[in-house]
Enzyme design. Structure first.
Site, PDB file in Angstrom:
ATOM      1  N   PHE A 281      35.796   1.684 115.322  1.00 37.72           N
ATOM      2  CA  PHE A 281      34.507   2.144 115.864  1.00 37.72           C
ATOM      3  C   PHE A 281      33.511   2.274 114.721  1.00 37.72           C
ATOM      4  O   PHE A 281      33.771   2.964 113.741  1.00 37.72           O
ATOM      5  CB  PHE A 281      34.631   3.491 116.591  1.00 37.72           C
ATOM      6  CG  PHE A 281      33.324   3.922 117.190  1.00 37.72           C
ATOM      7  CD1 PHE A 281      32.892   3.402 118.402  1.00 37.72           C
ATOM      8  CD2 PHE A 281      32.489   4.803 116.520  1.00 37.72           C
ATOM      9  CE1 PHE A 281      31.669   3.757 118.941  1.00 37.72           C
ATOM     10  CE2 PHE A 281      31.253   5.167 117.058  1.00 37.72           C
ATOM     11  CZ  PHE A 281      30.852   4.650 118.268  1.00 37.72           C
TER      12      PHE A 281
ATOM     13  N   ASP B  98      34.275   2.770 106.150  1.00 38.67           N
ATOM     14  CA  ASP B  98      33.489   3.621 107.038  1.00 38.67           C
ATOM     15  C   ASP B  98      34.123   5.008 106.989  1.00 38.67           C
ATOM     16  O   ASP B  98      35.154   5.251 107.615  1.00 38.67           O
ATOM     17  CB  ASP B  98      33.503   3.036 108.453  1.00 38.67           C
ATOM     18  CG  ASP B  98      32.756   3.902 109.463  1.00 38.67           C
ATOM     19  OD1 ASP B  98      32.527   5.095 109.170  1.00 38.67           O
ATOM     20  OD2 ASP B  98      32.414   3.391 110.538  1.00 38.67           O
TER      21      ASP B  98
ATOM     22  N   LYS C 214      28.625  12.079 109.678  1.00 39.04           N
ATOM     23  CA  LYS C 214      28.978  13.258 110.477  1.00 39.04           C
ATOM     24  C   LYS C 214      29.014  14.579 109.686  1.00 39.04           C
ATOM     25  O   LYS C 214      28.248  15.479 109.963  1.00 39.04           O
ATOM     26  CB  LYS C 214      30.303  13.022 111.183  1.00 39.04           C
ATOM     27  CG  LYS C 214      30.159  11.966 112.280  1.00 39.04           C
ATOM     28  CD  LYS C 214      31.341  11.914 113.200  1.00 39.04           C
ATOM     29  CE  LYS C 214      31.016  11.165 114.484  1.00 39.04           C
ATOM     30  NZ  LYS C 214      31.341   9.742 114.463  1.00 39.04           N
TER      31      LYS C 214
HETATM   32  C1  PLP Z   1      30.646   8.551 114.774  1.00 40.10           C
HETATM   33  C2  PLP Z   1      31.001   7.342 114.022  1.00 40.10           C
HETATM   34  C3  PLP Z   1      30.057   6.322 113.789  1.00 40.10           C
HETATM   35  C4  PLP Z   1      28.669   6.352 114.391  1.00 40.10           C
HETATM   36  O1  PLP Z   1      27.901   7.430 113.951  1.00 40.10           O
HETATM   37  P1  PLP Z   1      26.539   7.816 114.742  1.00 40.10           P
HETATM   38  O2  PLP Z   1      25.947   8.928 113.919  1.00 40.10           O
HETATM   39  O3  PLP Z   1      26.936   8.252 116.118  1.00 40.10           O
HETATM   40  O4  PLP Z   1      25.688   6.611 114.765  1.00 40.10           O
HETATM   41  C5  PLP Z   1      30.454   5.240 113.029  1.00 40.10           C
HETATM   42  N1  PLP Z   1      31.686   5.149 112.508  1.00 40.10           N
HETATM   43  C6  PLP Z   1      32.613   6.126 112.698  1.00 40.10           C
HETATM   44  C7  PLP Z   1      33.958   5.985 112.075  1.00 40.10           C
HETATM   45  C8  PLP Z   1      32.306   7.236 113.474  1.00 40.10           C
HETATM   46  O5  PLP Z   1      33.234   8.183 113.687  1.00 40.10           O
END
Ligand code: PLP
Length: 404
Positions: free
Chosen positions: A140, A225, A254
């Site tokens: 994701f 990521d 986050k």
């Molecule tokens: C939440 C998340 C995203 C996206 O972040 P947003 O602030 O919602 O755009 C991307 N990669 C990972 C691994 C995430 O947990």
């Protein structure tokens, strides 16, 4: 009536798009590991806005920094020097192998910046025309057009065709598929060290090592990521520290702002020159307020040893869960790292989340069959005991009901 109209009617007369399946709770106050709803009910928060409030709700040093900055200056354009932004970036580079930081406001935007930097570095600096980004099944990476395309899950792509070109997917842990997928078109490989949304699936360290080695050998950039795994969540400030790997680029969001919307893309020095003035930007990236919050968040994470505490508390939480859920036929496995924990189950877990809310515990799912626990990194042992006890009683009651 169209499907959209039906959806709006079903949204209970709300003026919002029905983009979220919202729980029937309105939270109005938060402090530490606790939240209160508008009916006065109290909840133990083991989801933290999905790994956002890593220091708990309203952490005092961050709040003080925010209030101080609110009195001084809210916003100026990135056409000016922003001292807080310099200071926040320096804290990030002092505490990682990265040399350069780009601030933005969300995770998706941080991943967009990473994708753009990887392409531009390969094309402008290396002059090799590589553009393809490889990502993994069940990953994701966000909801913008490029990042939903990078995401290895079909459900986020439905109805949004055509998608941007230049993305390919590989099954996780398949070494042959990885070696075959890397070609002279490959600009970068992007990976989460633990697939969080994908079900709390930790990537095998040996696979990560192999990936890192292969990327180096073939001139491919490695992007981690760290949007969910970063900022102490897994027991290190950044999860790559567990594996002794230094990704060329990594992204944060986050946990970076304790709830204030911020994101960041970080890279090694040799990549910095790929972005020149005018090649990338964001109006709200790294404002005086946002970066006052980032600076205070990182300082507090460090001074509280939040990552070390996450490592210890995470071990304790997982051991307690394994112990108290042992023998429950619905539970398959407790897994994770630090305080990113999943309970893999033999069926849908939505009823467990709903029952948790009734019994004063907030947890979330990670896919249909996994309960995900993301408490504050500063959560106490007593709070962990409370959460485990509530979960154990829910699992026991659910199993008893299923056997009737
Ligand atoms: C939440 C998340 C995203 C996206 O972040 P947003 O602030 O919602 O755009 C991307 N990669 C990972 C691994 C995430 O947990």
């Amino acid at each position: 009536m169209s499907e959209l109209n039906n959806g709006a009617a079903a949204n209970g007369g709300s003026s919002l798009f029905p983009t979220y399946a919202r729980y029937p709770i309105a939270l109005v106050k938060g402090e530490g590991s606790w939240l209160w709803d508008d009916q006065g009910n109290k909840y133990l928060d083991f989801m933290c806005g999905i790994a956002v409030t890593n220091l708990g709700h309203a952490p005092k040093p961050v709040k003080d920094a925010l209030v101080k900055q609110l009195d001084e200056l809210w916003h100026v354009s990135n056409l000016f020097h922003i001292p807080n932004q310099e200071a926040a970036a320096k804290l990030l580079t002092d505490n990682s192998h990265a040399d350069a930081v780009f601030f933005c406001s969300t995770g998706a935007e941080a991943n967009e910046a990473a994708i753009k930097l990887a392409r531009r570095y390969q094309q402008k600096v290396k002059g090799n025309g590589r553009y393809e980004i490889l990502t993994f099944a069940q990953s994701f990476h966000g909801r913008t057009l490029a990042t939903l395309t990078a995401t290895g899950q079909e459900k986020v792509k439905e109805g949004f065709l055509p998608l941007p070109e230049g993305f390919r997917y590989i099954p996780l842990h398949d070494v042959d598929a990885l070696e075959a997928a890397i070609t002279d078109k490959t600009a970068a490989v992007m990976i989460e060290t633990i697939q969080a949304e994908g079900g709390v699936v930790p990537v095998d360290p040996a696979y990560l090592q192999h990936l890192s080695k292969l990327c180096k050998e073939r001139g491919v950039l490695l992007i981690f990521d760290e949007i969910q795994t970063g900022m102490g969540r897994t027991g290190k400030l950044f999860s790559f520290e567990h594996y002794g790997i230094e990704p060329d680029i990594f992204t944060l969001a986050k946990g970076l702002g304790s709830g204030f919307p911020v994101g960041a893309m970080l890279a090694k020095g040799e990549l910095a020159e790929a972005f020149s003035a005018g090649s990338h930007g964001s109006t709200f990236g790294g404002t005086p307020i946002a970066t006052a919050v980032v600076k205070a968040t990182i300082e507090t994470l460090l001074s509280e040893n939040a990552a070390g505490r996450a490592a210890e508390t995470g071990e304790y939480l997982m051991n307690e869960l394994r112990d108290k859920l042992a023998g429950n036929p619905f539970v398959k496995e407790v897994r994770g790292k630090g305080l990113l924990v999943g309970i893999g189950c033999n069926g849908p877990v939505a009823p467990i989340v709903a029952e948790g809310q009734k019994r004063g515990l907030l947890v979330i799912t990670a896919g249909p069959d996994v309960v995900r626990l993301l408490p504050s990194l500063l959560v106490s042992r007593e709070e962990v005991d409370q959460a485990v006890s509530i979960l154990a009683s829910i699992f026991a009651d659910q199993t008893a009901a299923a056997q009737l």
